[in-house]
Design an enzyme around this catalytic site. Structure first.
Site, PDB file in Angstrom:
ATOM      1  CD1 TRP A 319     149.466  67.175  48.761  1.00 33.87           C
ATOM      2  CD2 TRP A 319     151.624  67.000  48.218  1.00 33.87           C
ATOM      3  NE1 TRP A 319     150.157  66.844  49.910  1.00 33.87           N
ATOM      4  CE2 TRP A 319     151.477  66.723  49.597  1.00 33.87           C
ATOM      5  CE3 TRP A 319     152.889  66.947  47.660  1.00 33.87           C
ATOM      6  CZ2 TRP A 319     152.561  66.405  50.415  1.00 33.87           C
ATOM      7  CZ3 TRP A 319     153.974  66.636  48.470  1.00 33.87           C
ATOM      8  CH2 TRP A 319     153.810  66.363  49.835  1.00 33.87           C
ATOM      9  CD  GLU A 461     149.053  70.224  55.388  1.00 32.10           C
ATOM     10  OE1 GLU A 461     148.661  70.279  54.222  1.00 32.10           O
ATOM     11  OE2 GLU A 461     148.476  69.565  56.282  1.00 32.10           O
TER      12      GLU A 461
END
Length: 719
Positions: A319, A461
């Protein structure tokens, strides 16, 4: 101070991995790591090829490193001049023109060289190598193509075939897809000498031997070409011709073409920063490292997360491409931004296939995308430092915001450029398929009108398999909105758009888009702070120091089921704040200020993607000292060689294009306050005290402008 020059005195073998990245030369087709010509694989030299991948045995797929076609080893009286015996060494990288140079002093001789990867001719590498002798003797120069290749998960090249003659050639095949890779080398000298040629398991070489006198200087100019069968049907012949043509033109002419191409790049993209030389150098470094890996040779390629500095992160497209690389290019070189998105449009089939594999409709893009949109992310992306066993991670399964990030960039491309061709050429279909994926992925409840997105991972994350991540939910809403907006964008081409919907069998899905948009569960708030995900506020609220103190090994992975951060409010990188930076018009200054104050102390900034998002929002709310500190952290990462080098036992070093793009974003979008809203370009200067002036070019809606910002205000001038 020369704000275009990185210079380092001395050579430390233990820093070779970092220095090879810091001194990278690249042109988007290949990346040449910044190590001396004689470096063997132990010093991590590499020529990394863009878009060429291979898998060896059951190891990770990763990009292929070509044979080292600029290899030169000097010996005097039979003794090799090795870096271990150097009495002095200086390496330089000219950011203005992408030229690496070195000067190394030995007891018997001095070596100086300058080399470049041509920005004017993507397959060409050239090196001018000089050696000056401090005493008489017999010199031997071994120049050729070395197959002593550094690989993280290799080997990847097999069936080597060498050719001697005026031009040395090495041809080989990748193991998995049998892609042909070829490198050629020819030389030009200014002296007469005895020459022989040889080939062996280490490569193909010419050996030049000559008796020299003290004070004498020999110059060797090397011209090399690299091609693969993805470029041409006969890469060996193409590489040979490339090197021959470069030699015929001469080193100076090749260098002039290369530097001219760089000057054009800087004319279109340079941010000139005045007031702090260290900051100016860092900003030049950031723009250099992002510009040098742009795929100018192609119309449908993107940029790996570590650029072309090596094989880290499997050479995959993340991304980062749409969120961190895209802004600089769309405002300065929109054709490159278009290439990044063409890559996503042309890999839509891979995204459709991935969604179907998980039981969903629509487009679920690869988290780590390789050629064709193939998912490079494995189920075990981290190795435990204690047990040495792979740890199950869920990046490929649960980071569903990737499709929204791509839709976000597709819409931004149209908003900033006014160009509908990309949308019509597959971009609109990609947005609609991303929206369809979220229709399929949503979790409805019989006893509620609200819809959840459960079992996801947000930009942070460290917390896996969570529900209603605020970033993910709001980016999904943006995707649905963008899909609905397509009807307005193509209002004058209603028949075409209706035909597209019919072709996609989208009638039922179209009716559901507005409904889902209104039903996505909003995040819980507390004292104006948006909860990052359901239950986040209930986790242990401790400090970064507390969590660091729980580490038993500095290389431990902080996230997942057993990581030290997983049960706490400590996060890896910007999450809620990233949302507020990416969709600033949806939040008030008061909301941004409250969330910044809460989340920043709880953020490790364990990713190079983090600091720039906090800096952008800090500019907005007037925290300019913090913005400056975060800007310098972002911009200097590839000057100082910072950033994490390990995630568990996995090497993650290399350059940091996301941070490089983030530095541009902070300077242009943060400090200058550049915006494109409703087809109108505007600036809202917020200069920190350390900067006296910013000046930079911008391209928007097909027109060129120059932005000038000082503490007295700013101007936008049409060009």
């Amino acid at each position: 101070m020369n704000t275009w020059l990185l210079q380092q005195e001395g050579f430390n073998k233990t820093n070779a991995a970092v220095d090879g990245s810091r001194f990278l030369c690249s042109n988007g087709y290949l990346g040449l790591r910044g190590m001396p010509e004689e470096a063997a694989s132990g010093l991590f030299p590499a020529i990394t090829l863009a878009g060429v991948y291979d898998q060896f045995a059951d190891r990770w797929r990763e990009p292929v490193n070509a044979p080292n076609c600029l290899y030169i080893q000097a010996s005097l009286d039979g003794r090799s001049l090795s870096m271990e015996e150097a009495q002095g060494h200086c390496a330089k990288l000219d950011y203005r023109h992408g030229i690496y140079s070195r000067e190394t002093r030995f007891g018997q001789a001095c070596i100086s060289s300058r080399r470049f990867v041509s920005m004017a001719s993507p397959h060409l590498l050239a090196d001018e190598y000089r050696i000056t002798f401090l005493k008489a003797g017999v010199v031997t120069l071994k120049a050729g193509i070395s197959t002593d290749i550094w690989d993280i998960n290799g080997p990847h090249l097999f069936n080597f075939q060498h050719r001697t003659g005026d031009v040395l050639v090495t041809a080989c095949l990748t193991g998995q897809k049998k892609i042909a890779v070829a490198a050629a080398q020819c030389v030009q000298t200014d002296f007469d000498a005895e020459e022989s040629q040889s080939e062996d398991a280490a490569g193909v070489f010419r050996t030049i031997k000559k008796t020299v006198q003290a004070g004498e200087t020999l110059t060797l100019r090397v011209f090399s070409g690299v091609y693969t069968s993805l470029d041409t049907s006969d890469p060996a012949q193409a590489a040979l011709v490339c090197s021959q043509q470069a030699r015929a033109a001469g080193f100076s002419a090749c260098l002039q073409a290369h530097t001219g191409a760089w000057e054009e790049i800087w004319t279109r993209s340079e941010i000139a920063l005045e007031g702090d030389d260290d900051a100016a150098l860092a900003l030049h470094a950031s723009q250099y490292h992002l510009n040098c890996v742009a795929p100018r040779h192609a119309r449908n390629m993107s940029i790996p997360a570590r650029g072309l500095s090596g094989q880290t992160y499997k050479g995959a497209i993340f991304w980062d491409s749409e969120v961190f690389f895209f802004p600089m290019f769309v405002y300065t070189q929109p054709e490159i931004a278009k290439s990044l998105l063409h890559y996503r449009v042309e890999t839509l089939q891979g995204a459709l296939k991935k969604a179907a594999e998980y039981g969903f409709r629509g487009a679920f893009y690869a988290w780590e995308s390789q050629e064709g949109g193939e998912e490079g992310c494995t189920n075990f992306n981290v190795v435990d430092v204690f047990t040495h066993r792979p740890v199950r991670t869920y990046f490929r399964d649960k980071q569903i915001h990737i499709s929204a990030d791509i839709a976000y960039a597709l819409r931004n491309y149209y908003d900033i450029t006014g160009d509908r061709t990309l949308l019509k050429d597959g971009g609109a279909k990609a947005i609609l398929e991303c929206a369809r994926f979220y229709l399929s992925r949503a979790n409805a409840h019989l006893d509620s009108d609200m819809v959840d997105f459960a079992d996801v991972i947000g930009p942070d994350e460290y917390h896996e398999r969570i529900t209603n991540n605020a970033f993910t939910n709001q980016m999904i809403r943006h995707t649905l909105e963008s899909a609905l907006l397509l009807k307005e964008i193509f209002a004058d081409q209603q028949a075409w758009f209706a035909e597209l919907l019919q072709e996609m069998d989208y009638e039922q899905d179209w009716a559901l888009l507005s409904d889902l948009y209104c039903r996505i569960r909003p995040p819980r708030e507390r004292d104006g702070v948006m909860e990052q995900f359901d239950g986040y506020f209930d986790l242990e609220d401790c400090t970064l120091s507390d969590v660091r103190g729980r580490l038993c090994d500095p290389r431990e992975y902080w996230g997942g089921d057993h990581g030290v951060a997983g049960t706490t409010q400590i996060i890896k990188q910007a999450d809620v704040i990233a949302l507020m930076a990416m969709l600033p018009e949806r939040f008030t200054d008061e909301q941004v200020a409250a969330n910044w104050a809460y989340y920043e102390p709880r953020t490790e900034h364990g990713s190079s993607l983090s600091a720039c998002m906090y800096a952008l929002t800090a500019c907005r709310i007037g925290r300019l000292e913090e913005a400056w500190t975060l800007f310098m952290k972002t911009a200097r990462i590839d000057v100082l060689g910072g950033g994490k080098q390990w995630a568990g036992e996995i090497y993650i070093g290399g350059t940091h294009p996301a941070s490089n793009g983030g530095a541009w974003m902070i300077a242009a979008l943060g400090f200058a306050g550049l915006q494109m809203r409703g087809g109108k370009l505007s600036i809202h200067p917020r200069l920190p005290r350390q900067i006296t002036r910013l000046s930079f070019p911008v391209t928007a809606a097909g027109k060129n402008y120059r932005i000038e910002v000082t503490h007295a205000g700013g101007t936008i001038t049409g060009l």
